[in-house]
Design a protein around this motif. Structure first.
Motif, PDB file in Angstrom:
ATOM      1  N   THR A   1       1.162  -1.518  -0.214  1.00 31.27           N
ATOM      2  CA  THR A   1       0.202   0.272   0.159  1.00 31.27           C
ATOM      3  C   THR A   1       0.708   1.024   0.654  1.00 31.27           C
ATOM      4  OG1 THR A   1       0.093   0.408   2.314  1.00 31.27           O
ATOM      5  CG2 THR A   1      -1.826  -1.020   1.462  1.00 31.27           C
ATOM      6  N   GLN A   2       0.394   2.585   0.485  1.00 31.32           N
ATOM      7  CA  GLN A   2       0.681   3.413   0.522  1.00 31.32           C
ATOM      8  C   GLN A   2       2.207   3.477   1.428  1.00 31.32           C
ATOM      9  OE1 GLN A   2      -1.286   7.420   0.402  1.00 31.32           O
ATOM     10  NE2 GLN A   2       0.626   8.214  -0.022  1.00 31.32           N
ATOM     11  N   ASP A   3       1.430   3.259   2.289  1.00 33.59           N
ATOM     12  CA  ASP A   3       2.447   3.116   3.351  1.00 33.59           C
ATOM     13  C   ASP A   3       3.375   2.008   3.997  1.00 33.59           C
ATOM     14  OD1 ASP A   3       2.031   5.950   3.965  1.00 33.59           O
ATOM     15  OD2 ASP A   3       0.469   5.517   4.436  1.00 33.59           O
ATOM     16  N   PHE A   4       2.687   0.579   3.391  1.00 31.07           N
ATOM     17  CA  PHE A   4       3.182  -0.874   3.780  1.00 31.07           C
ATOM     18  C   PHE A   4       3.986  -1.637   2.781  1.00 31.07           C
ATOM     19  CE2 PHE A   4       0.245   1.236   6.341  1.00 31.07           C
ATOM     20  CZ  PHE A   4       0.605   0.826   8.223  1.00 31.07           C
ATOM     21  N   ASP A   5       4.415  -2.938   2.974  1.00 31.51           N
ATOM     22  CA  ASP A   5       4.604  -3.198   2.038  1.00 31.51           C
ATOM     23  C   ASP A   5       5.746  -4.941   2.970  1.00 31.51           C
ATOM     24  OD1 ASP A   5       6.377  -5.201   0.418  1.00 31.51           O
ATOM     25  OD2 ASP A   5       7.725  -3.782  -0.534  1.00 31.51           O
ATOM     26  N   ALA A   6       3.894  -5.829   2.957  1.00 27.24           N
ATOM     27  CA  ALA A   6       4.734  -7.164   3.748  1.00 27.24           C
ATOM     28  C   ALA A   6       4.515  -8.718   3.024  1.00 27.24           C
ATOM     29  CB  ALA A   6       3.329  -6.294   4.733  1.00 27.24           C
ATOM     30  N   PRO A   7       5.425  -9.863   3.288  1.00 30.72           N
ATOM     31  CA  PRO A   7       5.153 -10.596   2.501  1.00 30.72           C
ATOM     32  C   PRO A   7       3.697 -11.189   3.073  1.00 30.72           C
ATOM     33  CG  PRO A   7       7.051 -10.389   3.880  1.00 30.72           C
ATOM     34  CD  PRO A   7       6.495  -9.290   4.872  1.00 30.72           C
ATOM     35  N   PHE A   8       2.699 -12.149   2.532  1.00 34.54           N
ATOM     36  CA  PHE A   8       2.154 -13.052   2.934  1.00 34.54           C
ATOM     37  C   PHE A   8       2.267 -14.490   2.558  1.00 34.54           C
ATOM     38  CE2 PHE A   8       0.242  -8.952   3.583  1.00 34.54           C
ATOM     39  CZ  PHE A   8      -1.076  -8.621   4.755  1.00 34.54           C
ATOM     40  N   LEU A   9       1.624 -15.874   3.413  1.00 33.06           N
ATOM     41  CA  LEU A   9       2.125 -16.994   2.543  1.00 33.06           C
ATOM     42  C   LEU A   9       1.209 -17.053   2.218  1.00 33.06           C
ATOM     43  CD1 LEU A   9       3.176 -18.674   6.373  1.00 33.06           C
ATOM     44  CD2 LEU A   9       4.310 -18.420   4.162  1.00 33.06           C
ATOM     45  N   ILE A  10       1.061 -17.358   1.083  1.00 37.59           N
ATOM     46  CA  ILE A  10       0.301 -18.808  -0.093  1.00 37.59           C
ATOM     47  C   ILE A  10      -0.846 -19.550   0.723  1.00 37.59           C
ATOM     48  CG2 ILE A  10      -0.123 -19.594  -2.125  1.00 37.59           C
ATOM     49  CD1 ILE A  10       2.090 -18.020  -2.933  1.00 37.59           C
ATOM     50  N   GLU A  11       0.219 -20.437   1.748  1.00 37.33           N
ATOM     51  CA  GLU A  11      -0.104 -21.858   1.972  1.00 37.33           C
ATOM     52  C   GLU A  11      -1.509 -21.130   2.840  1.00 37.33           C
ATOM     53  OE1 GLU A  11       1.684 -25.614   3.981  1.00 37.33           O
ATOM     54  OE2 GLU A  11       2.568 -24.377   4.511  1.00 37.33           O
ATOM     55  N   THR A  12      -1.571 -20.083   3.616  1.00 38.07           N
ATOM     56  CA  THR A  12      -2.032 -19.432   4.790  1.00 38.07           C
ATOM     57  C   THR A  12      -3.099 -18.151   4.404  1.00 38.07           C
ATOM     58  OG1 THR A  12       0.114 -18.640   6.274  1.00 38.07           O
ATOM     59  CG2 THR A  12      -1.057 -21.502   6.396  1.00 38.07           C
ATOM     60  N   GLY A  13      -2.403 -17.523   3.672  1.00 31.95           N
ATOM     61  CA  GLY A  13      -2.528 -16.167   3.590  1.00 31.95           C
ATOM     62  C   GLY A  13      -2.445 -15.610   5.078  1.00 31.95           C
ATOM     63  N   GLU A  14      -1.348 -15.955   5.875  1.00 31.97           N
ATOM     64  CA  GLU A  14      -1.203 -14.911   6.535  1.00 31.97           C
ATOM     65  C   GLU A  14       0.506 -14.223   6.433  1.00 31.97           C
ATOM     66  OE1 GLU A  14      -2.375 -15.156   9.932  1.00 31.97           O
ATOM     67  OE2 GLU A  14      -4.098 -16.276   9.109  1.00 31.97           O
ATOM     68  N   ILE A  15       0.015 -13.246   7.255  1.00 35.33           N
ATOM     69  CA  ILE A  15       1.488 -12.276   7.034  1.00 35.33           C
ATOM     70  C   ILE A  15       2.754 -12.440   7.886  1.00 35.33           C
ATOM     71  CG2 ILE A  15       0.745 -11.256   9.826  1.00 35.33           C
ATOM     72  CD1 ILE A  15       1.935  -8.492   7.826  1.00 35.33           C
ATOM     73  N   MET A  16       4.136 -12.892   6.324  1.00 33.00           N
ATOM     74  CA  MET A  16       4.957 -13.143   7.531  1.00 33.00           C
ATOM     75  C   MET A  16       5.561 -12.683   8.481  1.00 33.00           C
ATOM     76  SD  MET A  16       6.535 -15.174   4.044  1.00 33.00           S
ATOM     77  CE  MET A  16       8.353 -15.146   4.184  1.00 33.00           C
ATOM     78  N   GLU A  17       5.863 -11.008   8.167  1.00 32.49           N
ATOM     79  CA  GLU A  17       6.060 -10.466   9.054  1.00 32.49           C
ATOM     80  C   GLU A  17       5.963  -8.717   8.452  1.00 32.49           C
ATOM     81  OE1 GLU A  17      10.714  -9.839   6.875  1.00 32.49           O
ATOM     82  OE2 GLU A  17      10.439 -11.549   7.699  1.00 32.49           O
ATOM     83  N   GLY A  18       6.378  -8.069   9.093  1.00 37.15           N
ATOM     84  CA  GLY A  18       5.816  -6.884   9.784  1.00 37.15           C
ATOM     85  C   GLY A  18       3.925  -6.350  10.264  1.00 37.15           C
ATOM     86  N   GLU A  19       4.006  -5.086   9.566  1.00 33.33           N
ATOM     87  CA  GLU A  19       2.578  -4.664  10.332  1.00 33.33           C
ATOM     88  C   GLU A  19       2.141  -4.271   8.613  1.00 33.33           C
ATOM     89  OE1 GLU A  19       3.075  -1.511  12.645  1.00 33.33           O
ATOM     90  OE2 GLU A  19       4.267  -1.735  13.689  1.00 33.33           O
ATOM     91  N   PHE A  20       0.719  -4.055   8.845  1.00 32.17           N
ATOM     92  CA  PHE A  20      -0.207  -4.015   7.983  1.00 32.17           C
ATOM     93  C   PHE A  20      -1.699  -3.799   8.072  1.00 32.17           C
ATOM     94  CE2 PHE A  20      -2.265  -4.516   3.044  1.00 32.17           C
ATOM     95  CZ  PHE A  20      -0.762  -4.454   2.634  1.00 32.17           C
ATOM     96  N   PRO A  21      -2.183  -2.349   7.936  1.00 30.07           N
ATOM     97  CA  PRO A  21      -3.852  -2.370   8.455  1.00 30.07           C
ATOM     98  C   PRO A  21      -4.467  -4.048   8.640  1.00 30.07           C
ATOM     99  CG  PRO A  21      -2.454  -1.203   6.827  1.00 30.07           C
ATOM    100  CD  PRO A  21      -1.668  -2.150   6.544  1.00 30.07           C
ATOM    101  N   PRO A  22      -5.601  -4.092   9.595  1.00 26.19           N
ATOM    102  CA  PRO A  22      -5.874  -5.337  10.124  1.00 26.19           C
ATOM    103  C   PRO A  22      -7.076  -5.183   8.534  1.00 26.19           C
ATOM    104  CG  PRO A  22      -6.027  -3.368  12.065  1.00 26.19           C
ATOM    105  CD  PRO A  22      -4.826  -2.946  10.656  1.00 26.19           C
ATOM    106  N   LYS A  23      -7.558  -4.068   8.430  1.00 22.59           N
ATOM    107  CA  LYS A  23      -9.099  -4.687   7.336  1.00 22.59           C
ATOM    108  C   LYS A  23      -8.017  -4.908   5.668  1.00 22.59           C
ATOM    109  CE  LYS A  23     -12.862  -2.393   4.759  1.00 22.59           C
ATOM    110  NZ  LYS A  23     -13.914  -2.769   5.844  1.00 22.59           N
ATOM    111  N   ALA A  24      -7.171  -4.708   5.755  1.00 23.79           N
ATOM    112  CA  ALA A  24      -6.113  -4.818   4.177  1.00 23.79           C
ATOM    113  C   ALA A  24      -5.878  -5.785   4.139  1.00 23.79           C
ATOM    114  CB  ALA A  24      -5.468  -3.696   3.938  1.00 23.79           C
ATOM    115  N   LYS A  25      -5.354  -6.031   5.701  1.00 27.90           N
ATOM    116  CA  LYS A  25      -4.691  -7.737   6.091  1.00 27.90           C
ATOM    117  C   LYS A  25      -5.496  -8.774   5.784  1.00 27.90           C
ATOM    118  CE  LYS A  25      -3.001  -7.836   9.885  1.00 27.90           C
ATOM    119  NZ  LYS A  25      -2.439  -8.863  11.156  1.00 27.90           N
TER     120      LYS A  25
END
Length: 84
Positions: A30-54
């Protein structure tokens, strides 16, 4: 960095440099965030991301999990439809 999809101000990309970034994942940006998400589970791997966007990113990943896994394995990407 191929762009897989863009929805609600979120860009989904996949880095395909010989799969050097295991485990299989996509990056949500997004404009303020960049985070990796696992394809297997859809969970964030590390970092922060807005809850609704997550939650939207997780929904996207789980909806297109098969296609994302195939892109990761073949290193050939294609655009996917955005969430409704």
């Amino acid at each position: 960095m191929p762009t897989i999809c863009h929805f609600y101000g979120i860009i989904i990309v996949m880095y395909l440099r010989n799969k050097e970034h295991n485990p299989p994942h996509v990056h949500a940006i997004t404009q303020d965030f960049d985070a990796p998400f696992l394809i297997e589970t859809g969970e964030i791997m590390e970092g922060e991301f807005p809850p609704k966007a997550k939650e939207m990113v997780k929904e996207f990943i789980l909806t297109y999990q098969k296609e994302l896994e195939e892109m990761w394995e073949t290193e050939q990407y294609r655009k996917l439809p955005p969430l409704d």
